[in-house]
Design an enzyme around this catalytic site. Sequence first.
Site, mmCIF file in Angstrom:
data_model
loop_
_atom_site.group_PDB
_atom_site.id
_atom_site.type_symbol
_atom_site.label_atom_id
_atom_site.label_comp_id
_atom_site.label_asym_id
_atom_site.label_seq_id
_atom_site.Cartn_x
_atom_site.Cartn_y
_atom_site.Cartn_z
ATOM 1 N N ARG A 10 0.826 -1.209 0.000
ATOM 2 C CA ARG A 10 0.000 0.000 0.000
ATOM 3 C C ARG A 10 0.870 1.273 0.000
ATOM 4 O O ARG A 10 0.646 2.181 -0.804
ATOM 5 C CB ARG A 10 -0.909 0.015 1.243
ATOM 6 N N ILE A 11 1.847 1.342 0.892
ATOM 7 C CA ILE A 11 2.664 2.544 1.005
ATOM 8 C C ILE A 11 3.594 2.689 -0.197
ATOM 9 O O ILE A 11 3.750 3.780 -0.758
ATOM 10 C CB ILE A 11 3.463 2.537 2.322
ATOM 11 N N CYS A 149 2.058 5.962 11.006
ATOM 12 C CA CYS A 149 0.997 6.962 10.902
ATOM 13 C C CYS A 149 0.459 7.355 12.274
ATOM 14 O O CYS A 149 0.196 8.532 12.535
ATOM 15 C CB CYS A 149 -0.120 6.450 10.001
ATOM 16 N N THR A 178 -6.213 -3.150 7.797
ATOM 17 C CA THR A 178 -4.964 -3.125 7.048
ATOM 18 C C THR A 178 -4.669 -4.505 6.466
ATOM 19 O O THR A 178 -5.380 -5.481 6.735
ATOM 20 C CB THR A 178 -3.785 -2.709 7.943
ATOM 21 N N ARG A 193 -6.714 -10.375 15.174
ATOM 22 C CA ARG A 193 -6.293 -9.992 13.824
ATOM 23 C C ARG A 193 -6.744 -11.030 12.793
ATOM 24 O O ARG A 193 -6.822 -10.741 11.603
ATOM 25 C CB ARG A 193 -4.777 -9.823 13.747
ATOM 26 N N ARG A 229 -9.672 -1.518 15.079
ATOM 27 C CA ARG A 229 -9.840 -1.565 13.629
ATOM 28 C C ARG A 229 -11.335 -1.634 13.302
ATOM 29 O O ARG A 229 -12.063 -2.446 13.862
ATOM 30 C CB ARG A 229 -9.098 -2.768 13.047
ATOM 31 N N ASN A 310 -4.382 7.493 7.105
ATOM 32 C CA ASN A 310 -3.262 6.667 7.543
ATOM 33 C C ASN A 310 -2.261 6.369 6.434
ATOM 34 O O ASN A 310 -1.107 6.040 6.717
ATOM 35 C CB ASN A 310 -3.774 5.348 8.127
#
Length: 327
Positions: A10-11, A149, A178, A193, A229, A310
Amino acid sequence: MRIAINGMGRIGRLLFRRLLHHQHIQIIAVNDIMPIESLAYLLQYDSVYGTFAEKVTIADNHIVVGDRSILYVQKADPLQLPWEALQVHTVLECSGMFSTAPLAGQHIQSGAKKVLLSTTGAGDIPLLIYGHNHVKDSSKLDIVSPGGCMTNCSTHILYLLQSIGIASAQINVLHSYTTRQELVDTWHKQPRRGRAAAESIIPVEVDLYQSLERLMPGLKDKVATLSIRVPVANGAMADFTVEMQRMVTPAEINNLFKHAAANEYRGVLDYTEEELVSLDVKGNTHSCLIDGSLTSVAGKQVKIIAWFDNEYGFTSRMIDWLELWSS
């Protein structure tokens, strides 16, 4: 500045989009293990930020966008990366796999001059938050962590509140799901998670408090942190409950942040009193956006709400780092 991106998650992909036509920064190469066709597709189409305005194509082992052709490398071992031959100055380490000094240092061994992580990293890597302590001998450092973030959001808020005096702080970050969560229930070493991310509100343990204690030792044993989340793909709302050392008013707290946003924190922290929701901060470049309409006080206890994107806000700080080094 000639840069390379290691890890096209993603980043990494958002940085690619944002840096592709940067005036002073040139992407020379990117490295990942996925097929080049998959990367081209993910660069072209994005469920959060939309379809890329330019056509992404493939030519041999290059990603081509307009007049830009970027080498695509597929090496799992950083020591095999051609940074020296490509004269790469800075590697953006976005894989999340090389976050200790010895592991990130492999990019230096491969010929890069500097490494900028996209995460907090281990304790053996300097943790420098842009807008807080980023000028602290940063030009002399080979490897830097710009935090994450949540750290970039929280640091400025707590630092400013320290000018009044903090007795204790509880931070709860309501955060979009995420890639480290799951779409359907499965095994995970942190059981929550492993639950379906789009179906539940999921508490997640985070080490944010450790980063804040590293940055501000005076807060040691005074800060507790948690991330919740929620079923959205982007955006976050940080909820600060802070016990101050003296009585304050909402107006005093809001004026503190309003002044900071207009002066020394311009571009990093912002202030609003508009009635926002998380979707409204998509694409916002600030590390945190203080929502003054939600500031409240009960006794010495202050409630502060801050919004942030984020992904976009955090990559903005990484770009700030590159611009600092390139200058």
